[in-house]
Design an enzyme around this catalytic site. Structure first.
Site, PDB file in Angstrom:
ATOM      1  CG  ASP A 508      -2.129   0.776   1.154  1.00 16.21           C
ATOM      2  OD1 ASP A 508      -2.350   1.558   0.127  1.00 16.21           O
ATOM      3  OD2 ASP A 508      -3.209   0.576   2.077  1.00 16.21           O
ATOM      4  CG  ASP A 570      -9.173   2.475  -0.471  1.00 22.57           C
ATOM      5  OD1 ASP A 570      -8.935   1.524  -0.482  1.00 22.57           O
ATOM      6  OD2 ASP A 570      -8.648   3.263   0.283  1.00 22.57           O
TER       7      ASP A 570
HETATM    8  C1  DGJ Z   1      -5.654   1.872   1.845  1.00 24.64           C
HETATM    9  C2  DGJ Z   1      -6.092   0.703   1.210  1.00 24.64           C
HETATM   10  O1  DGJ Z   1      -6.698   1.147  -0.279  1.00 24.64           O
HETATM   11  C3  DGJ Z   1      -7.032   0.004   2.046  1.00 24.64           C
HETATM   12  O2  DGJ Z   1      -7.655  -0.888   1.408  1.00 24.64           O
HETATM   13  C4  DGJ Z   1      -6.503  -0.467   3.342  1.00 24.64           C
HETATM   14  O3  DGJ Z   1      -5.388  -1.334   2.981  1.00 24.64           O
HETATM   15  C5  DGJ Z   1      -6.053   0.828   3.989  1.00 24.64           C
HETATM   16  N1  DGJ Z   1      -5.232   1.614   3.224  1.00 24.64           N
HETATM   17  C6  DGJ Z   1      -5.374   0.407   5.399  1.00 24.64           C
HETATM   18  O4  DGJ Z   1      -4.794   1.355   5.945  1.00 24.64           O
END
Ligand code: DGJ
Length: 749
Positions: A508, A570
């Site tokens: 990430d 997201d």
């Molecule tokens: C952003 C990601 O896109 C989410 O899926 C998740 O992993 C969060 N970060 C966790 O902090």
């Protein structure tokens, strides 16, 4: 002041021009060789594409002749109007590598600040070389292929005034109708120079009306398709965030105004880069349209000492005469076969459950075991533990602490991470002998000021002198340009992967870059990051790596070289996701998309959509998963999950390797539809959705594409129709309510 040229003079000069010099590269078109060189004219030939240019004998400039459908036989020389007015000849011709300062007032592909301060360049043809196959780019991701897949032409240019050399590398993948170009600049002089801009590819289209299509968005709203007319002047977009970003994608398509999804000419340009980029489309005063992609000039200022060189990222250019869909399919095939290095590029992906939306960062060993057990009971094959598992002195129990301290939280894992992993990987997926696999989340490029790492190495965080270090989500960005930071990340991630049976990593990256020591740090960071990616993915080839940056903030071809899949957004709302996934598919293969079925009401939009619809949308991505806690899922939805997981596994091979046809788009229709046709064309799967309720209205037909018109296809084993009927008449599906969805299998008889 200017000489007025009357019509008779123009016609006379045209005729005499045609009479004396009717063609370029007389022999080129008769050959099917991918690269044909005839003196100083060059042709790159794909199955359905030709890319041609030549050296202007009087100036040594490279002039573009054609990029489009195959041209055969001699081609006419472009007639250039008389030079009259302010715009010099360089501004009236179509150029391969436009520079600045000699009468071309359009955007330059190269701008070098010489030691003396001026920015004029005069790069002239010196020599060329051709080779079968394709070299890799130093330190950068690049397309690959063997001698039968790709051929390369390198043109060497030289500026006698400044002793700067340039090498333009063109590779042709004939089967994908794709040309890949990069540019390299070498300082052969005795003092320092600064490269202020360097485009990877610049194409001048002839004088005609054109549209451009790009992908724009923001967090949780990625990849929204934007089509607009190319107007006179510069239309540009890009990223200054340090990453490709949610805001704009390093991709642009140029199309004719009449081009649709399934018909007409479409050109696609895709930059293989994950950092700040720039896309500029300029219709100049003469009516040509220049399309240019490369490093963002605002974040470059690259110093080149004597003997040093700078190589641009690669830019892919594809051409299709089968509309925007054809352009996408060329890019998909190229990226699946000649960009993604992972052995999982087209290998079936395990249906997974990711803990983020279900548990957030509040869990312990027993709650994640319960979540994994519930997942296994549903038929899930991979459990992914997201954010929150690490941090010792500064435990990651919220987003205010812990980033940088990549040790398991001893309070959450009192018996160690391996103990928790072992108990989960001992579980069997329902009704199978398959053990659950374990995946884990990292955000290695970041640091919380509340961390041991930051206290030990405050200078590792990107900063500009004493300017305040701006925090986003309570975190700072590590300077991955520094070799010691690269080593730290490699070691931290390797230690965890070596400590337990972990076969999946979600990588990430949750903020953009703000303060930097210098503009060139932007590209240095990327070179460092690619080194880290290369090292880790080579050391751990059996790990399935997933890219992520607050969703699709780094959905770009550079990441795909190392990670075969990327979390697309997201926003897990299925309605929003149709737009995001179909937008993303303009440039990227569906195999590369991570897509999950989440709980309702949706965490981002508050919308409630039926579970089947959510599942059907998610299984259009190569990596299908759940993002919920089954224990908190209503029984009716929970009961549907095993069937949806099985269906996702059944369609997965077609999604991963097949061709995608966007039959109708959510922005145009209440009935978006997508057809995937298997690699061997023997089967196809249709995804069909209804977005809004329709009362007392006729039922629309959905027409297929890409089938064999003469073959017969069974439809869900219920009826059999010819490909011609399915494509020209279509099928109808009634829906009882809003948010209806269908998955329909077609099998060639
Ligand atoms: C952003 C990601 O896109 C989410 O899926 C998740 O992993 C969060 N970060 C966790 O902090």
């Amino acid at each position: 002041m200017f000489r007025l040229v009357n019509r008779a003079t123009v016609i006379a000069s045209v005729v005499s021009f045609l009479g004396h010099c009717p063609v370029t590269a007389a022999d080129q078109s008769s050959s099917t060789d991918p690269i044909v060189v005839d003196g100083k004219t060059f042709a790159l030939n794909g199955d359905h594409v030709s890319y041609r240019f030549h050296v202007d004998n009087s100036t040594g400039d490279l002039l573009s002749d054609h990029f489009g459908g195959s041209v055969t036989g001699p081609i006419p020389t472009e007639i250039t109007g008389a030079v009259n007015g302010w715009v010099g000849r360089p501004g009236r011709i179509r150029r391969e590598f436009p520079d600045q300062g000699r009468g071309d007032f359009r955007i330059p592909a190269i701008r070098i600040r010489q030691t003396e301060g001026y920015t004029v360049s005069d790069l002239q043809y010196r020599s060329h070389e051709t080779k079968r196959g394709k070299p890799t780019l130093p330190g950068l991701p690049s397309t690959f292929g063997d001698e039968d897949d790709v051929s390369t032409l390198v043109i060497h240019l030289y500026d006698d005034y400044s002793d700067v050399a340039a090498a333009l590398s063109y590779s042709i993948f004939p089967k994908q109708d794709a040309i890949v170009r990069s540019a390299s600049i070498k300082n052969k002089g005795k003092s320092n120079i600064t490269v202020e801009s360097l485009a990877s590819l610049s194409v001048d289209f002839p004088y005609e009306d054109l549209d451009m299509i790009s992908l724009r968005g923001d967090w949780a709203r990625e990849a929204h398709r934007e089509r607009r007319k190319v107007e006179y002047g510069i239309q540009s977009f890009g990223s200054l965030t340090g990453y490709a970003s949610h805001l704009h994608n390093p991709f642009v398509s140029i199309v004719n105004p009449e081009t649709t999804e399934s018909s007409g000419e479409a050109w696609g340009f895709s930059l293989i880069y994950s950092g700040s980029f720039s896309v500029e489309v300029e219709k100049g005063s003469q009516g040509f349209t220049r399309t240019m992609l490369g490093l963002n000039p605002s974040q470059l200022s690259w110093n080149l000492g004597p003997g040093e060189n700078l190589t641009s990222p690669e830019c892919v250019a594809v051409y299709s005469n089968n509309g925007i869909g054809g352009m996408s399919r060329s890019l998909h095939r190229l990226y699946r076969n000649h960009l993604i290095k992972s052995k999982f590029a087209t290998a079936d992906r395990p249906a997974l459950l990711n803990s983020w939306e279900g548990l957030g960062s509040t869990f312990n060993e027993s709650t994640i075991y319960e979540l994994a057990r519930e997942s296994a009971d549903l038929g899930i094959k991979m459990f992914v533990l997201d954010d929150g598992w690490f941090g010792d002195k500064y435990p990651r129990t919220s987003d205010t602490a812990g980033l940088g301290d990549w040790v398991p939280n001893p309070r959450r894992f009192p018996e160690g991470l391996a103990h928790a992993v072992n108990s989960i990987t001992d579980l069997k997926a329902a009704n199978t002998s398959t053990n659950l696999r374990f995946g884990i989340w990292f955000e290695p490029e970041m640091v919380n000021p509340n961390s041991s790492l930051y206290h030990e190495h405050p200078d590792w965080a990107l900063h500009a002198g004493s300017y305040p270090r701006t925090q986003t989500r309570n975190q700072l960005v590590l300077n991955v340009a520094l070799p010691e930071v690269q080593e730290f990340i490699i070691e931290a991630v390797s230690n965890i992967l070596n400590s337990a049976d972990i076969t999946y990593v979600k990588w990430d990256n949750n903020r953009g870059i703000h303060e930097m020591p210098s503009p060139s740090t932007d590209h240095q960071y990327m070179l460092g990051l690619y080194r880290v990616f290369d090292n880790l993915t080579t050391t751990f080839p059996d790990v399935l790596w997933e890219g992520c940056a607050s969703g699709g903030g780094r959905f770009d071809p550079g990441v795909l070289q190392y990670f075969p899949q990327i979390w697309a957004s997201d926003d897990t709302d299925a309605i929003e996701r149709i737009t995001i996934q179909l937008g993303t598919s303009l440039a990227y293969p569906p195999s590369a998309m991570g897509a999950h079925l989440s709980a309702v009401p949706n965490q981002q939009t508050g919308r409630t959509v039926p579970v089947d619809f959510r599942g059907h949308v998610a299984m259009m991505g190569g990596s299908f998963g759940l993002e919920l806690d089954p224990a908190n899922t209503p029984e009716a939805d929970r009961a549907a999950l095993p069937g949806l997981i099985k269906l996702a596994e059944k369609v997965n091979p077609i999604i991963l390797k097949g061709d995608m046809y966007r039959l109708s788009l959510p922005e145009d229709s209440d009935w978006p539809a997508v057809l995937f046709i298997s690699e061997d064309s023997s089967e196809a799967v249709l995804f069909y959705f209804q977005l809004n309720p329709r009362v007392d209205q006729a039922i629309p037909w959905v027409r297929m594409q890409g089938l064999d018109p003469t073959a017969m296809y069974s439809v869900d084993d219920n009826a059999t129709y010819s490909g011609a009927t399915l494509m020209n008449l279509g099928l109808q599906f009634p829906f009882d309510t809003e948010y209806g969805s269908k998955v329909v299998f077609l099998e060639k008889q």
